[in-house]
Design an enzyme around this catalytic site. Structure first.
Site, short mmCIF file in Angstrom:
data_model
loop_
_atom_site.label_atom_id
_atom_site.label_comp_id
_atom_site.label_asym_id
_atom_site.label_seq_id
_atom_site.Cartn_x
_atom_site.Cartn_y
_atom_site.Cartn_z
CB CYS A 180 33.23 -5.48 -68.71
SG CYS A 180 34.94 -5.17 -68.92
CD GLU A 214 59.78 -1.41 -16.67
OE1 GLU A 214 60.57 -2.02 -17.23
OE2 GLU A 214 60.43 -0.75 -15.83
CE LYS A 274 48.97 -8.07 -22.17
NZ LYS A 274 48.46 -9.52 -23.20
CB CYS A 291 39.21 -4.79 -67.14
SG CYS A 291 38.15 -4.16 -67.82
CG ASP A 325 49.46 -11.22 -28.28
OD1 ASP A 325 48.95 -12.83 -28.35
OD2 ASP A 325 50.40 -11.15 -27.94
CB ALA A 326 43.04 -9.01 -28.15
CD GLU A 327 40.96 -13.75 -31.44
OE1 GLU A 327 39.54 -13.66 -32.38
OE2 GLU A 327 41.86 -14.53 -32.25
CG ASP A 351 53.84 -8.09 -28.94
OD1 ASP A 351 54.12 -9.19 -28.44
OD2 ASP A 351 53.59 -7.92 -29.83
CB CYS A 395 34.88 -1.29 -67.99
SG CYS A 395 34.40 -2.63 -66.23
NE ARG A 443 56.77 -16.33 -18.46
CZ ARG A 443 55.79 -16.10 -18.86
NH1 ARG A 443 55.92 -14.35 -19.93
NH2 ARG A 443 54.58 -16.49 -18.53
CB CYS A 501 36.29 -7.25 -66.51
SG CYS A 501 36.04 -5.59 -65.60
CD GLU A 541 59.88 -9.50 -24.18
OE1 GLU A 541 59.78 -9.45 -22.78
OE2 GLU A 541 58.73 -9.89 -24.65
CG ASP A 593 45.20 -10.72 -23.18
OD1 ASP A 593 46.22 -11.91 -22.54
OD2 ASP A 593 45.95 -9.78 -23.28
CB SER A 634 53.40 -13.98 -17.22
OG SER A 634 52.67 -14.51 -16.10
CG LEU A 635 54.06 -8.12 -16.02
CD1 LEU A 635 54.60 -7.44 -16.40
CD2 LEU A 635 54.57 -7.86 -14.22
CE LYS A 643 52.75 -7.08 -21.64
NZ LYS A 643 53.12 -7.83 -22.31
CE1 TYR A 649 61.06 -8.26 -18.75
CE2 TYR A 649 61.32 -6.29 -20.82
CZ TYR A 649 60.82 -8.26 -20.10
OH TYR A 649 60.44 -8.98 -20.35
#
Ligand code: IVH
Length: 679
Positions: free
Chosen positions: A410, A110, A313, A425, A32-34, A114, A430, A133, A407, A172, A36, A78-79, A112, A224
């Site tokens: 060793c 409020e 956010k 192992c 989501d952040a990317e 998810d 070892c 939506r 391993c 939601e 945004d 949307s907001l 938010k 909401y």
């Protein structure tokens, strides 16, 4: 300008693509952040070059063909987002420009949630339609599926004898963390792919062709926003509206508050950003709304967002990065643990480069392959975890990962017992195991030798100065050599040697922890130290004698007896004793200072208590013979809830019927062992 136009076009394409992946296919390729960030970049470009601005692409996705279309009477907007308190201030200034003093009026804060936005339409009090939506204008008809959600009323409760002729409410649909964990556990057992997070599992559960499948999933709803209403005069504020919705039988979140302006609203955001993990549902921010409905009308909306609300956010907790490799580390008992090597990525404020993958089954379950783009998050805000691969971005021909057969330290063969999850192992010589064992012996939870961490142990081991934990006490003999080592000065060597000397009198239970006896943890070590009082007495005990002790199960008893039965271990202990290691004997079990009121009990502490710190409360429980684990299970005796208790713990207590006590109840429990006055 040409570059800007090209970039804007590319951004619009990317935003449209990721919109479909997220809203339409429930299969996001970026966090989501990317997403945004892409939207923010396009906005900034358009602000700098106004002639580039075109009608922005609609957020959301065109409806899929699996459900019939619903045209929203009132668009599902949307907001606008704010990512910093400064952006909230800028929003407040905008409010004040458009409606003087609006930011100092009552604002409603409020959480938010998810989940998935769902609009519910009631005609003459009966639920007639539920819709997603979609692209904001046209969504999907999910009435049959939503009708199976117990939290959503089929009919509105009359309030003061009135049922509105029309009411369309937005909210939601979400899945609680506990239900999500349970669902994934069931899917693992059934060999089905797991859901990456509660939002995806709510979305996936909603978009089922068969409503019976939706019905089998534990979904919830928070209402909401009232989008349309007829036949219900007199609502003038949002808080009043929410109160009405609650009385009409719709679930309204209990954390919603009215505040006296933007400063308080900002404090609400900060508080919940810290406390978000205390909830049994996921939130990704706070929504701040103007309370007064007349002021809202005055403020109006842009083509996409109402001006009277903003979403603050939280810092992203999930990021995408590339899994460059999967490697295996060897622990102190030889356990081979796979871990992810990641392209460095900042998650929740710190850079993540490595993340444990626990065991082979986890890697297989998540189907992680080196070269994958993966989602990384912080479990409980601290421990980095690889959630899963972004399958849509998997390069073609990527081979599945195979657990190594030997391993990495060793080269001895790695083995796994029948039906066991972990691989080991088993070569006691070892080098990787040796380093881990010695570093563990010196660690804070064991002998607490400051200045003898893993890297120093690795160096001293490679120089032949340390071969086992007994050699730590021969290090003073190398007093002349140590300061010549890279990064070691005379002062740090002196400090180290002092810490080594001091550790000779560490308590017996800590020495036992330091010996890396498989299955023996801190509380088992305390039981043994109390019961036997000295190393020699413990070493002379038989497996049968050990397993008779409260808190020592057959697995631990066998492991302890096996450990002391090995000649190699007895030699190391003799070496320790010869160097002057003389562990402090704990108080005799026959004369406990406090009455053992909680023997065999498991008491979980959550939230802040007035009279005890968390550690002190847990120590009181242990001192009375009880255990104080970090999570609630069916075997928990009681949960002690202070101020701001963890919602997941309370939910688990309710599920298992575990009594929840307040501070007074806790005091009584400590004193008498009785559970009285559950809240
Ligand atoms: S109000 C016109 N309140 O966040 C106002 N939205 O882009 C409608 N959300 O699409 C939205 N919690 O899915 C509102 N307390 C809350 C919310 C909330 C979650 C979601 C909703 C919306 C998105 C914002």
């Amino acid at each position: 300008m040409g570059d800007a136009a090209e970039r804007a076009g590319r951004l619009r394409g990317l935003i449209a693509h990721h919109n479909v992946a997220y809203h339409g296919l429930d299969s996001p390729e970026i966090s989501d952040a990317e997403f945004d960030q892409l939207v923010a970049e396009l906005k900034a470009l358009e602000a700098a070059h106004p002639d580039l601005a075109v009608t922005p692409p609609a957020v959301g996705a065109p409806p899929s063909t699996a459900f019939s279309e619903v045209r929203h009477n009132v668009a599902m907007m949307s907001l606008d987002n704010a990512f910093t308190p400064a952006e909230l201030v800028a929003w407040g200034e905008r409010l004040d420009r458009l409606a003087s003093g609006a930011s100092a009026l009552t604002l409603v804060c409020e959480l938010k949630i998810d989940g998935v936005a769902v609009s519910l339409r009631y005609e003459d009090g009966r639920l007639v339609r539920a819709a997603t939506r979609g692209n904001g204008l046209v969504g999907e008809d999910v009435t049959s599926n939503v009708s199976t959600v117990a939290a959503i009323p089929q009919a509105l409760t009359p309030v003061e004898g009135v049922v509105p002729s029309l009411l369309e409410v937005r909210g939601e649909l979400y899945m609680r963390r506990s239900a999500f964990a349970q669902l994934n556990a069931e899917r693992v057992a059934a060999g089905l792919p797991i859901f990456a997070n509660p939002r995806n599992s709510a979305a996936g559960s909603l978009r089922q062709k068969d409503p019976a499948v939706t019905a089998s999933r534990e979904l919830h709803y928070w209402a909401y926003h009232l989008a349309e209403v007829e036949g219900l005069p007199g609502l003038t504020s949002h808080l009043q509206t929410l109160e009405y919705l609650r009385r009409a039988g719709l679930p309204v979140n209990g954390e919603i508050v009215g505040v006296g302006g933007l400063e308080e609203a900002t404090n609400f955001c900060k508080r919940w950003e810290e406390r978000r993990h205390d909830l049994d549902y996921e939130i990704d921010g706070v929504v701040i709304k103007v309370d007064d409905l007349a002021v809202r009308s005055q403020l109006g909306a842009t083509s996409h967002h109402p001006r009277w609300a903003i979403a603050y956010k939280f810092a992203p907790e999930e990021r995408n990065t590339v899994l460059t490799d999967i490697m295996v580390s060897i622990g102190k008992s030889g356990k081979a643990t796979p871990f992810a090597v990641l392209e460095p990525v900042v998650v929740s404020g710190s850079t993540v480069r490595l993340a444990s993958l626990h065991n082979e089954a986890q890697v297989r379950l998540k189907d992680l392959r080196p070269g994958d783009t993966v989602v990384v998050h912080k479990a409980g805000e601290v421990i980095p975890e690889v959630v899963g691969p972004v399958l849509a971005l998997r390069p073609p021909g990527l081979a599945p990962w195979c657990f190594p057969t030997s391993c990495p330290s060793c080269a001895a063969p790695l083995t796994r017992g029948c039906g066991e999850a972990d691989t080991f192992c088993t070569n006691l010589e070892c080098p990787a195991q040796r380093v881990q064992r010695i570093a563990h012996f010196a660690s804070r939870g064991a002998m607490d030798i400051e200045g003898l961490g893993e890297s120093r142990v690795a160096l001293l081991t490679s120089l032949g100065l340390l071969g086992d934990v007994g050699d730590i006490y021969t290090l003073p003999a190398s007093r002349e050599t140590l300061p010549t080592l890279d990064g070691w000065g005379p002062v740090s060597v002196d400090n180290l040697l002092r810490a080594i000397e001091a550790s000779k009198a560490a308590p017996l239970d800590r020495l036992l922890v330091g010996l890396s006896i498989r299955h023996l943890g801190g509380s088992g070590a305390t039981v043994l130290a109390r019961a036997f009082g000295s190393l020699e007495a413990l070493m002379a005990a038989s497996e049968a004698e050990l397993s008779m002790l409260e808190g020592i199960g057959p697995k631990i008893a066998a492991s302890v007896a096996g450990f002391f039965g090995l000649e190699r271990n007895r030699e190391v202990i003799a070496k320790l004793r010869a160097s002057g290691v003389d562990p402090m004997s704990p108080m005799s079990p026959a004369t406990p200072v406090v009455a053992q009121t909680l023997t065999g009990c498991s008491v979980v502490v959550t939230g802040t208590l007035e009279g005890w710190s968390r550690e002190a409360a847990e120590a009181e429980i242990v001192a009375r013979g009880g255990r104080s684990p970090g999570s609630v299970s069916a075997r928990t005796t009681a949960v002690i809830a202070g101020e701001g208790p963890g919602a997941a713990k309370l939910a688990a207590a309710e599920r298992y019927g575990v009594p929840v006590l307040d501070e007074e109840g806790f005091a009584r429990l400590l004193e008498t062992g009785e559970i009285r006055g559950p809240r």
